[in-house]
Design an enzyme around this catalytic site. Structure first.
Site, PDB file in Angstrom:
ATOM      1  N   LYS A 183       0.646  -1.135  -0.082  1.00 54.24           N
ATOM      2  CA  LYS A 183      -0.069   0.054   0.052  1.00 54.24           C
ATOM      3  C   LYS A 183       0.834   1.078  -0.064  1.00 54.24           C
ATOM      4  O   LYS A 183       1.274   1.680   1.067  1.00 54.24           O
ATOM      5  CB  LYS A 183      -0.744  -0.189   1.467  1.00 54.24           C
ATOM      6  CG  LYS A 183      -2.293   0.628   0.992  1.00 54.24           C
ATOM      7  CD  LYS A 183      -2.180   2.175   0.835  1.00 54.24           C
ATOM      8  CE  LYS A 183      -1.803   3.011   2.058  1.00 54.24           C
ATOM      9  NZ  LYS A 183      -1.288   4.429   1.657  1.00 54.24           N
ATOM     10  N   CYS A 293      13.745  10.442   6.883  1.00 51.91           N
ATOM     11  CA  CYS A 293      13.730   9.897   8.230  1.00 51.91           C
ATOM     12  C   CYS A 293      15.164  10.146   8.978  1.00 51.91           C
ATOM     13  O   CYS A 293      15.338  10.312  10.074  1.00 51.91           O
ATOM     14  CB  CYS A 293      13.203   8.654   8.457  1.00 51.91           C
ATOM     15  SG  CYS A 293      14.169   7.292   7.461  1.00 51.91           S
ATOM     16  N   GLU A 390       9.989  16.160  13.858  1.00 56.84           N
ATOM     17  CA  GLU A 390      10.727  16.148  12.543  1.00 56.84           C
ATOM     18  C   GLU A 390      10.451  17.444  11.567  1.00 56.84           C
ATOM     19  O   GLU A 390       9.229  17.555  11.379  1.00 56.84           O
ATOM     20  CB  GLU A 390      10.188  14.875  11.778  1.00 56.84           C
ATOM     21  CG  GLU A 390      10.885  13.724  12.114  1.00 56.84           C
ATOM     22  CD  GLU A 390      10.385  12.626  11.175  1.00 56.84           C
ATOM     23  OE1 GLU A 390       9.177  12.456  11.244  1.00 56.84           O
ATOM     24  OE2 GLU A 390      11.398  11.828  10.488  1.00 56.84           O
TER      25      GLU A 390
HETATM   26  P1  NAD Z   1       2.671   8.643   7.144  1.00 56.16           P
HETATM   27  O1  NAD Z   1       2.661   7.919   8.506  1.00 56.16           O
HETATM   28  O2  NAD Z   1       1.769   9.964   7.083  1.00 56.16           O
HETATM   29  O3  NAD Z   1       2.136   7.572   6.072  1.00 56.16           O
HETATM   30  C1  NAD Z   1       3.046   6.576   5.855  1.00 56.16           C
HETATM   31  C2  NAD Z   1       1.890   5.381   5.006  1.00 56.16           C
HETATM   32  O4  NAD Z   1       0.843   5.104   5.781  1.00 56.16           O
HETATM   33  C3  NAD Z   1       1.533   5.952   4.076  1.00 56.16           C
HETATM   34  O5  NAD Z   1       1.222   5.065   2.986  1.00 56.16           O
HETATM   35  C4  NAD Z   1      -0.048   6.430   4.346  1.00 56.16           C
HETATM   36  O6  NAD Z   1      -0.965   6.457   3.170  1.00 56.16           O
HETATM   37  C5  NAD Z   1      -0.279   5.416   5.260  1.00 56.16           C
HETATM   38  N1  NAD Z   1      -1.343   5.720   6.217  1.00 56.16           N
HETATM   39  C6  NAD Z   1      -1.408   6.951   6.821  1.00 56.16           C
HETATM   40  N2  NAD Z   1      -2.276   6.928   7.884  1.00 56.16           N
HETATM   41  C7  NAD Z   1      -2.619   5.595   7.921  1.00 56.16           C
HETATM   42  C8  NAD Z   1      -3.953   4.785   8.708  1.00 56.16           C
HETATM   43  N3  NAD Z   1      -4.477   5.463   9.869  1.00 56.16           N
HETATM   44  N4  NAD Z   1      -3.429   3.706   8.564  1.00 56.16           N
HETATM   45  C9  NAD Z   1      -2.950   2.832   7.645  1.00 56.16           C
HETATM   46  N5  NAD Z   1      -1.942   3.362   6.787  1.00 56.16           N
HETATM   47  C10 NAD Z   1      -1.947   5.012   7.143  1.00 56.16           C
HETATM   48  O7  NAD Z   1       4.019   9.168   6.792  1.00 56.16           O
HETATM   49  P2  NAD Z   1       4.525   9.841   5.436  1.00 56.16           P
HETATM   50  O8  NAD Z   1       4.207  11.328   5.549  1.00 56.16           O
HETATM   51  O9  NAD Z   1       4.163   9.063   4.219  1.00 56.16           O
HETATM   52  O10 NAD Z   1       6.158   9.672   5.668  1.00 56.16           O
HETATM   53  C11 NAD Z   1       7.006  10.468   6.287  1.00 56.16           C
HETATM   54  C12 NAD Z   1       7.312   9.845   7.582  1.00 56.16           C
HETATM   55  O11 NAD Z   1       7.937   8.542   7.501  1.00 56.16           O
HETATM   56  C13 NAD Z   1       8.351  10.607   8.452  1.00 56.16           C
HETATM   57  O12 NAD Z   1       8.014  10.415   9.943  1.00 56.16           O
HETATM   58  C14 NAD Z   1       9.512   9.870   8.364  1.00 56.16           C
HETATM   59  O13 NAD Z   1      10.447   9.909   9.326  1.00 56.16           O
HETATM   60  C15 NAD Z   1       9.042   8.317   8.095  1.00 56.16           C
HETATM   61  N6  NAD Z   1       9.897   7.420   7.552  1.00 56.16           N
HETATM   62  C16 NAD Z   1      10.632   6.411   8.352  1.00 56.16           C
HETATM   63  C17 NAD Z   1      11.702   5.606   7.844  1.00 56.16           C
HETATM   64  C18 NAD Z   1      12.450   4.672   8.666  1.00 56.16           C
HETATM   65  O14 NAD Z   1      12.963   3.901   7.888  1.00 56.16           O
HETATM   66  N7  NAD Z   1      12.489   4.790   9.773  1.00 56.16           N
HETATM   67  C19 NAD Z   1      11.894   5.752   6.185  1.00 56.16           C
HETATM   68  C20 NAD Z   1      11.228   6.929   5.489  1.00 56.16           C
HETATM   69  C21 NAD Z   1      10.286   7.673   5.986  1.00 56.16           C
END
Ligand code: NAD
Length: 486
Positions: A183, A293, A390
């Site tokens: 997803k 991240c 962040e």
């Molecule tokens: P996000 O948490 O908003 O979304 C991530 C994913 O989850 C997306 O596919 C989104 O559609 C989905 N999602 C959102 N709400 C949901 C819910 N209630 N139920 C199920 N799925 C849901 O994050 P983002 O804005 O896409 O990405 C940025 C974040 O990701 C930052 O916090 C960053 O640090 C983190 N990140 C972490 C790593 C790591 O390896 N630790 C790597 C890249 C990004």
């Protein structure tokens, strides 16, 4: 959007990808993908429903037994082929990433190379998934440990590395013999769909990899996590959403891997090689315009060199070329969407209101699209929200410190623990400090840690589990213990 981009998009998969086929969404709904450089619509993509999610689990379930029984060498050859295809198509993929995510082409090219490497690495790991045989201490029997695929995996990925966050999960899952439903983030579904095509061309059988773009992410992911056939959730995204999904996964006690948010400290001691520290700071801060991240979020610099460090960093930041990610020569592209710009701006405003000074940048350029100026802030108050959250943008807040204990206390003053960077000319001090810093990864005199051959992941609220390296494969297997007498 330029003509080249139009040609690129014309050929893309924009439906759901289930059971090896492109299928429209159940209710026919679609959503728009925007070009962050202009705000224009790039493509419209099928918007998966709960019924589509269950259809994807059906497809993954149907393919599961045959894929688990496929010889590891055969799975390895398919992953290797996927690496080769990605590498051959790297320029188109980089342009696609740049188009829907906004990142500058050099960053996008770097991402494609990094992403493809997960397929190569896990092609190699697939045939080296070693169990064990030992004699029980009592001598009564043997202890056999064999690895079995964990089962059907739901993979949820963010928009900031649309290719790499997908391959970092798909690679080990397929190597281990699991089938998956990916997803992708709704800002960047096109890259995920392009990956599905590459995997099919590489020989991945129908149903082994399914891709479900969906704006109703909460509902579709929840439906899958409550389907008893699903056994694994691997999530990369914010800590906030990670917490929600951990609770959802608890209902069926689903195996989870959580790659969550970070708040990386970048610590520079006065004995550091300043040229190397500035170079490392630019990489750790500005890769992906700060939308990583692993991005350095807080700069802690020892007092005697803080002035010079700030001046030199500001010089480098102000020399960067900001523009559309897809344009040659751009070093800093737009942020992913308007919300991202608003968040960065409010953190900067908060810091400035609290007494910080922007020595370069500090606002949005006057142009369409979702841009923010590369910014360096000095005199940042230790309680400023910009040091707690962040930033996810091209902003470097600098705080000074006076001794090693203070540096460590400041670095650890966060609920996050993904990565930290430490610069010092004294290796003994470097190792001492890295051992005391609470993070899953440390860059010691290095501004980049991500490597498919290394275990990537966080401690504290930055996550659970590791991706990459040998450890990454273990997240997709169950160790079965067989007590045997012979
Ligand atoms: P996000 O948490 O908003 O979304 C991530 C994913 O989850 C997306 O596919 C989104 O559609 C989905 N999602 C959102 N709400 C949901 C819910 N209630 N139920 C199920 N799925 C849901 O994050 P983002 O804005 O896409 O990405 C940025 C974040 O990701 C930052 O916090 C960053 O640090 C983190 N990140 C972490 C790593 C790591 O390896 N630790 C790597 C890249 C990004």
């Amino acid at each position: 959007m330029g003509d080249n981009s139009q040609a690129l998009v014309g050929d893309l998969l924009t439906e759901l990808y289930i059971g090896g086929e492109a299928v429209p969404a159940g209710d026919g709904g679609r959503f728009d993908v925007l070009d962050p450089a202009t705000g224009d619509v790039v493509a419209s993509v099928a918007d998966g429903t709960v019924d589509d999610a269950i259809a994807a689990v059906d497809a993954a379930d149907k393919a599961a037994a045959a894929w688990a029984a496929t010889p590891p060498r055969a799975r390895a050859e398919i992953l290797r082929k996927a690496f080769e295809l990605m590498t051959a198509q790297s320029e188109d993929l980089a342009r696609l990433i740049s188009l829907e995510n906004g990142k500058a082409l050099p960053d996008a090219r770097g991402e494609v190379a990094y992403a493809a490497e997960f397929f190569r690495w896990y092609a190699e790991e697939a045939v080296r998934d070693i169990g064990s045989v030992t004699t029980a201490p009592s001598g009564a029997n043997r202890i056999l440990v064999v690895h079995q695929p964990v089962g059907i995996c739901v993979l949820v990925t963010p928009w900031n590395f649309p290719a790499a966050m997908a391959t970092r999960k798909i690679g080990p899952a397929l190597a281990a013999g699991c089938t998956v439903i990916l997803k992708p983030a709704s800002d960047t579904p096109l890259t995920a769909l392009a990956m599905a095509r590459i995997l099919a061309e590489a020989g991945v059988p129908a149903g082994v990899v399914n891709v479900l773009p969906a704006r109703r992410s909460g509902a579709v992911v929840s439906a899958m996590l409550h389907d008893p056939r699903v056994r694994k959730l691997s999530f990369t995204g914010s800590t906030e959403v990670g917490r929600v999904l951990l609770k959802e996964a608890a209902d069926q006690v689903i195996n989870t891997s959580m790659e969550l948010g970070g708040n990386a400290p970048f610590v520079v001691f006065a004995d550091a090689d300043l040229d190397a520290a500035i170079e490392g700071a630019m990489i750790a801060k500005m890769r992906n315009a700060g939308e990583a991240c692993t991005a350095a979020n807080r700069f802690y610099v020892e007092s005697p060199i803080a002035g010079e460090f700030g001046r030199r960093l500001a010089e480098r930041m102000s020399a960067l070329t900001v523009g559309p990610g897809t344009a040659e020569g751009t070093q800093v592209g737009p942020l992913v969407n308007q919300d991202a710009v608003d968040k960065v701006d409010s953190l900067v405003r908060g810091a400035v209101d609290g007494g910080a000074k922007a020595v370069v940048g500090g606002g949005r350029p006057d142009r369409p699209g979702f841009y923010y100026d590369p910014t360096v802030l000095v005199n940042v108050h230790p309680d400023a929200p910009i040091l707690k959250e962040e930033i996810f943008g091209p902003v470097a807040p600098i705080v000074t410190f006076d001794d090693e204990d203070e540096a460590i206390r400041l670095a650890n003053d966060t609920e996050f623990g993904l990565v930290a960077y430490v610069y010092t000319g004294d290796l003994a001090r470097g190792l001492r400090v890295t051992e005391r810093i609470e993070s899953g990864m440390v860059g010691l005199n290095r501004g980049l840690v991500s490597d498919p051959a290394a275990p990537f992941g966080g401690v504290k609220q930055s996550g659970i589990g590791r991706e990459g390296g040998h450890e990454g494969m273990l997240d997709y297997v169950e160790a079965k213990y067989i007590a045997v007498e012979w």
